[in-house]
Design a protein around this motif. Structure first.
Motif, PDB file in Angstrom:
ATOM      1  N   GLU A 175       0.837  -1.205   0.000  1.00  0.00           N
ATOM      2  CA  GLU A 175       0.000   0.000   0.000  1.00  0.00           C
ATOM      3  C   GLU A 175       0.872   1.256   0.000  1.00  0.00           C
ATOM      4  OE1 GLU A 175      -3.251   2.334  -0.341  1.00  0.00           O
ATOM      5  OE2 GLU A 175      -3.200   0.144  -0.522  1.00  0.00           O
ATOM      6  N   TYR A 176       1.925   1.244   0.800  1.00  0.00           N
ATOM      7  CA  TYR A 176       2.844   2.383   0.815  1.00  0.00           C
ATOM      8  C   TYR A 176       3.490   2.590  -0.558  1.00  0.00           C
ATOM      9  CZ  TYR A 176       2.690   3.006   5.918  1.00  0.00           C
ATOM     10  OH  TYR A 176       2.306   3.264   7.199  1.00  0.00           O
ATOM     11  N   ILE A 177       3.823   1.500  -1.218  1.00  0.00           N
ATOM     12  CA  ILE A 177       4.406   1.618  -2.559  1.00  0.00           C
ATOM     13  C   ILE A 177       3.401   2.273  -3.496  1.00  0.00           C
ATOM     14  CG2 ILE A 177       5.207   0.349  -4.600  1.00  0.00           C
ATOM     15  CD1 ILE A 177       6.537  -1.659  -2.716  1.00  0.00           C
ATOM     16  N   ARG A 178       2.148   1.833  -3.435  1.00  0.00           N
ATOM     17  CA  ARG A 178       1.117   2.414  -4.293  1.00  0.00           C
ATOM     18  C   ARG A 178       0.956   3.914  -4.025  1.00  0.00           C
ATOM     19  NH1 ARG A 178      -0.994  -2.735  -4.142  1.00  0.00           N
ATOM     20  NH2 ARG A 178      -2.114  -2.561  -2.178  1.00  0.00           N
ATOM     21  N   LYS A 179       1.106   4.299  -2.763  1.00  0.00           N
ATOM     22  CA  LYS A 179       0.974   5.715  -2.385  1.00  0.00           C
ATOM     23  C   LYS A 179       2.270   6.487  -2.607  1.00  0.00           C
ATOM     24  CE  LYS A 179      -2.398   5.066   1.324  1.00  0.00           C
ATOM     25  NZ  LYS A 179      -2.588   5.229   2.787  1.00  0.00           N
ATOM     26  N   GLN A 180       3.281   5.827  -3.131  1.00  0.00           N
ATOM     27  CA  GLN A 180       4.605   6.402  -3.376  1.00  0.00           C
ATOM     28  C   GLN A 180       5.294   6.858  -2.086  1.00  0.00           C
ATOM     29  OE1 GLN A 180       5.028   9.034  -6.666  1.00  0.00           O
ATOM     30  NE2 GLN A 180       3.915   7.690  -8.056  1.00  0.00           N
ATOM     31  N   GLU A 181       4.984   6.185  -0.987  1.00  0.00           N
ATOM     32  CA  GLU A 181       5.664   6.411   0.288  1.00  0.00           C
ATOM     33  C   GLU A 181       6.707   5.303   0.421  1.00  0.00           C
ATOM     34  OE1 GLU A 181       2.816   6.857   3.503  1.00  0.00           O
ATOM     35  OE2 GLU A 181       1.505   8.045   2.206  1.00  0.00           O
ATOM     36  N   ARG A 182       7.753   5.453  -0.353  1.00  0.00           N
ATOM     37  CA  ARG A 182       8.731   4.390  -0.546  1.00  0.00           C
ATOM     38  C   ARG A 182       9.523   4.056   0.707  1.00  0.00           C
ATOM     39  NH1 ARG A 182      10.159   7.231  -6.211  1.00  0.00           N
ATOM     40  NH2 ARG A 182       8.391   6.383  -7.353  1.00  0.00           N
TER      41      ARG A 182
END
Length: 177
Positions: A6-13
């Protein structure tokens, strides 16, 4: 792991990488090495697809260590090379990033030699020397890498980089004196 995705999808790498680290710590503590490898392979693929090269590189480095520890040298070498390539794709590079890239390349060189892939080791030594000289200013390290490549040229006398290696080595030695 769902949180990480989910973080990847939100670009919160960075948050995604922290989630992967926490999941990895649990798997490692439980001795689930196969699942740990799968986790880092999944993370590397996800970060690569999300165009997050720094986090992909970190994942590849973890994966490479596990593969080498499991005795899979070819896979480990490939993961170290993937880590170096990912680091090269980072837009804003700092000295620490260049050093990490050099270390990944050095691991790949050692594994290439262990696998008797001398030609590849020569290519990687040349690339490492160029990075050491141009990006970090470690001229003596660059000279050492080129000398090492030059020694290996005895095993691969018609290597396409032979002349480039010899010329660059002479240039750096002249520069040092």
């Amino acid at each position: 792991m769902e949180n990480a995705e989910e973080y990847i999808r939100k670009q919160e790498r960075d948050s995604a990488l922290i989630e992967f680290d926490m999941a990895a710590a649990k798997l490692d503590a439980a001795g689930k090495i196969n699942q740990l490898e799968q986790l880092w392979a999944h993370a590397a693929a996800g970060f690569t697809a999300a165009e997050a090269p720094r986090q992909a590189a970190t994942s590849y480095l973890h994966l490479a260590e596990l593969e080498v520890k499991a005795g899979r040298q070819t896979e480990g070498r490939d993961s170290y090379l993937s880590a170096a390539n990912s680091l090269f794709a980072v837009r804003e590079k700092n000295p620490e990033l260049w050093t990490t890239m050099i270390q990944a390349l050095e691991h790949a060189i050692d594994l290439s030699l262990a696998l008797e892939e001398t030609s590849l080791a020569i290519e990687l030594l040349f690339k490492t020397a160029i990075i050491q000289y141009r990006e970090t200013g470690f001229t003596l390290d660059a000279i050492y890498s080129l000398e090492r490549a030059q020694q290996l040229l005895e095993q691969v006398p018609n290597h396409p980089l032979a002349q480039d290696i010899n010329e660059k080595l002479q240039e750096l030695v002249d520069y040092q004196t």
